[in-house]
Design an enzyme around this catalytic site. Structure first.
Site, PDB file in Angstrom:
ATOM      1  N   CYS A  83      -1.556  -7.220  -1.412  1.00 31.46           N
ATOM      2  CA  CYS A  83      -2.756  -7.890  -1.940  1.00 31.46           C
ATOM      3  C   CYS A  83      -2.783  -8.147  -3.444  1.00 31.46           C
ATOM      4  O   CYS A  83      -2.906  -9.288  -3.883  1.00 31.46           O
ATOM      5  CB  CYS A  83      -3.981  -7.044  -1.599  1.00 31.46           C
ATOM      6  SG  CYS A  83      -4.050  -6.382   0.061  1.00 31.46           S
ATOM      7  N   HIS A 141     -10.104  -6.938  -6.770  1.00 32.27           N
ATOM      8  CA  HIS A 141      -8.794  -6.280  -6.777  1.00 32.27           C
ATOM      9  C   HIS A 141      -7.908  -6.655  -7.973  1.00 32.27           C
ATOM     10  O   HIS A 141      -6.688  -6.503  -7.917  1.00 32.27           O
ATOM     11  CB  HIS A 141      -8.032  -6.569  -5.465  1.00 32.27           C
ATOM     12  CG  HIS A 141      -7.099  -5.453  -5.068  1.00 32.27           C
ATOM     13  ND1 HIS A 141      -6.074  -5.608  -4.165  1.00 32.27           N
ATOM     14  CD2 HIS A 141      -7.032  -4.169  -5.482  1.00 32.27           C
ATOM     15  CE1 HIS A 141      -5.425  -4.474  -4.017  1.00 32.27           C
ATOM     16  NE2 HIS A 141      -5.989  -3.582  -4.806  1.00 32.27           N
TER      17      HIS A 141
HETATM   18 CA    CA Z   1      -3.672  -8.338   1.716  1.00 30.42          CA
END
Ligand code: CA
Length: 474
Positions: A83, A141
Site C-alpha cells: 500500500c 497512509h
Molecule cells: Ca494495498
C-alpha cells in the site's frame, strides 16, 4: 413550420458548436475548461476481481461502466506491491524510491520523518496551483504527523483516516482521538477525521466514503475539482453488511463471500458517483481513473489475481499488475482496450499535462493521452522498474520482456506476451545483462529507505520510547 425547423437547426448547431468549443478549449488548455479529476483507488483488490477482467462470481457493473465508457488497461501496473509506497508513487508521479519511501510506513504521529517527504509535490499541490478544489477521502497512509496530513499536502478537504487500514463498522470506531492510540493497530479503531475534527460516523465505512465523494461533487461542480477517493476496501479486516452479503448467496466460501460484498459496496459507490456526474452534466469533462493499489493477497482476503503469478508483496505480476481503467467520455473513445504497459505514475503526468501545470519535481510518468488517442503508436515506456529494498528484489519490464528477482538468488527472464503467468524462464544471458544494467542505471539515483517500516514495528518502538506519548489529540 419552416420557422420551427430553423429553430431546431439552430439548437442542434449551437449544441455542436458548444461541444466543439469545449473540446477545443480543453485542447488549448483554457483554464475554465480544465477537466475534473477523480481517482478511485481500491485496496488489495485482485487483478481478476472486476467484471472487465473476467470476474464471474462478483459482478461489478459500475466499475465496468468506467472501462466500457473509456479504456481498460490489460497491462496496468502500480509502482510497488504494497500500500504505502504504491500510494507515494501514485500521488507524486515519481518512483517512490527517488525519495526513499520504500517501505510501508508505521503509524507514528509524533515522527516528522515517517511519511511523504515535504520536498515532494502531491498531485493535489500541483493542481491547487491552477485553482482546483481538492478532496482526499478514505485511507491516507502517507504519514500521520501533522505536517504530512492531507490538509497540509494540497487538499482542501479530507474525510477518512490516517493509518494503513481501518474497521468498517461504525460501532467499532471507539477511540475518540490519537491520545487513545497506543499500538500500531489501535489506529484501526479511531473515529474518522473530517478535516481536523473527529466525527461520529453512522454508516458502513465504504458507504460513508461514497457519500462524501458525491457531496463534494455537489458542492464543487462549477469549478475544476480533484477527488482522491481511496477506499480501504477490500483490504482486511473482512467486514461487510447484510445489504451486500445478501447479493452473494452463490458464494459458499465465507471469506470470498465477504470480500465480494466489500467489492460490491465499492461498486455501488462508483455507481453513485457516476450517476451524480451524469445528472450534473459534467461527466464529459471529468476523467475518472480506477485502479487497485497493489495485487490481491489471495490467501489473506480471498481475492483473485486470475492467471497472474503470486500476489500482494511480490514482484511477480500478481503483486504489481492491477485492475486499471479510465473514462473521459467524448474525448477517449468508448470500449478501448489498451494492451501496452502503463503505470500508476502516468496518472500524475496525464493530469498535469491536461491541467497545464508546471510540476515542482521531475516526474517519471508519461502523459497517456497521445497513446489513447492513437496519435502515438509506440510504447509509452521503454522500461518500467520496481525495487524492494529490504528483500533485495527487483523487476524491470521492457516492452514484453520482464526481468525479475524475487525470493530467489537468480534473476529470471520472462516473455509476458506468451507467458503472462511467468511459468517458463528464458535463457538469454545477454538480455539479462542488458536489463540489469538498465536497472542499475535507474537505481543509481535512488535513496535508501528514509524510515523503518511495518516489519520493524518492535525495533521502531525500542528506538522511539516516546512513540505514543504526548500525541496531539486530533
Ligand atoms: Ca494495498
Amino acid at each position: 413550420m419552416r420557422h420551427s425547423y430553423a429553430l431546431i437547426f439552430a439548437i442542434v448547431l449551437t449544441s455542436c458548436v458548444n461541444k466543439m468549443t469545449k473540446v477545443e478549449a480543453i485542447a488549448s488548455k483554457d483554464k475554465n475548461s480544465r477537466p475534473n479529476i477523480i481517482i478511485v483507488l481500491t485496496d488489495d483488490q485482485g487483478y481478476g476481481d472486476v467484471g472487465f477482467n473476467g470476474c464471474k462470481d462478483i459482478i461489478t457493473p459500475n466499475i465496468d461502466r468506467i472501462a466500457n465508457n473509456g479504456v481498460m488497461f490489460t497491462n496496468g501496473y502500480v509502482s510497488y506491491s504494497v500500500c504505502g509506497p504504491s500510494r507515494a508513487g501514485l500521488i507524486t508521479g515519481r518512483y517512490q524510491d527517488r525519495f526513499g519511501f520504500s517501505r510501508n510506513p508505521l503509524f507514528a504521529p509524533n515522527d516528522p520523518n515517517m511519511g511523504l517527504p515535504l520536498s515532494e509535490e502531491t498531485l493535489a499541490e500541483a493542481l491547487s496551483k491552477v485553482g482546483y478544489k481538492n478532496m482526499a477521502i478514505g485511507k491516507w497512509h502517507l504519514g500521520a504527523h501533522e505536517s504530512f496530513r492531507p490538509l497540509n499536502r494540497g487538499f482542501d478537504e479530507f474525510y477518512g483516516f490516517l493509518s494503513g487500514g481501518h474497521n468498517y463498522f461504525p460501532e467499532k470506531l471507539i477511540r475518540n482521538n490519537l491520545s487513545e492510540v497506543t499500538s500500531q493497530f489501535d489506529a484501526y479503531n479511531t473515529k474518522l477525521l473530517s478535516n481536523d475534527s473527529r466525527v461520529e460516523e453512522q454508516d458502513y465505512l465504504t458507504d460513508a466514503f461514497s457519500r462524501e465523494a458525491v457531496k463534494f461533487v455537489e458542492r464543487n461542480h462549477e469549478n475544476p475539482f480533484f477527488i482522491y477517493l481511496a477506499y480501504n476496501a477490500p483490504h482486511g479486516p473482512l467486514q461487510a453488511t447484510e445489504k451486500y452479503l445478501n447479493r452473494f448467496s452463490h458464494i459458499k466460501n465465507k471469506k470470498r463471500k465477504t470480500y465480494a460484498a466489500m467489492v460490491s459496496a465499492v461498486d455501488d459507490g462508483v455507481g453513485e458517483l457516476l450517476d451524480k456526474l451524469e445528472e450534473l452534466n459534467i461527466d464529459d469533462n471529468t476523467l475518472i481513473f480506477f485502479l487497485s493499489d497493489n495485487g490481491g493477497p489471495e490467501k489473506h482476503n480471498a481475492s483473485d489475481n486470475a492467471i497472474l503469478r503470486d500476489g500482494k508483496g511480490s514482484l511477480y505480476e500478481g503483486g504489481i499488475r492491477v485492475p486499471f481503467a479510465l473514462q473521459w467520455p467524448g474525448i477517449i473513445p468508448k470500449g478501448l482496450v489498451y494492451n501496452k504497459p502503463i503505470i500508476s505514475l502516468d496518472i500524475f503526468a496525464t493530469v498535469v499535462s491536461l491541467a497545464d501545470v508546471t510540476t515542482k519535481n521531475q516526474i517519471d510518468g508519461v502523459n497517456l493521452m497521445p497513446y489513447l488517442l492513437n496519435k502515438n503508436k509506440e510504447y509509452p515506456h521503454e522500461q518500467m522498474f520496481w525495487r524492494m529494498y529490504d528483500g533485495k528484489s527487483l523487476a524491470i519490464r521492457s516492452k514484453n520482456i520482464k526481468l525479475v528477482k524475487y525470493k530467489s538468488p537468480e534473476k529470471q527472464l520472462y516473455n509476458l506476451e506468451n507467458d503472462t503467468s511467468e511459468t517458463t524462464a528464458l535463457n538469454d544471458s545477454i538480455l539479462t545483462i542488458k536489463l540489469s544494467c538498465a536497472y542499475n542505471e535507474w537505481n543509481y539515483k535512488n535513496l535508501n529507505p528514509i524510515f523503518l517500516g511495518l516489519k520493524h514495528d518492535k525495533q521502531y518502538d525500542s528506538l522511539h520510547v516516546d512513540r505514543w506519548n504526548n500525541i496531539k489529540k486530533h
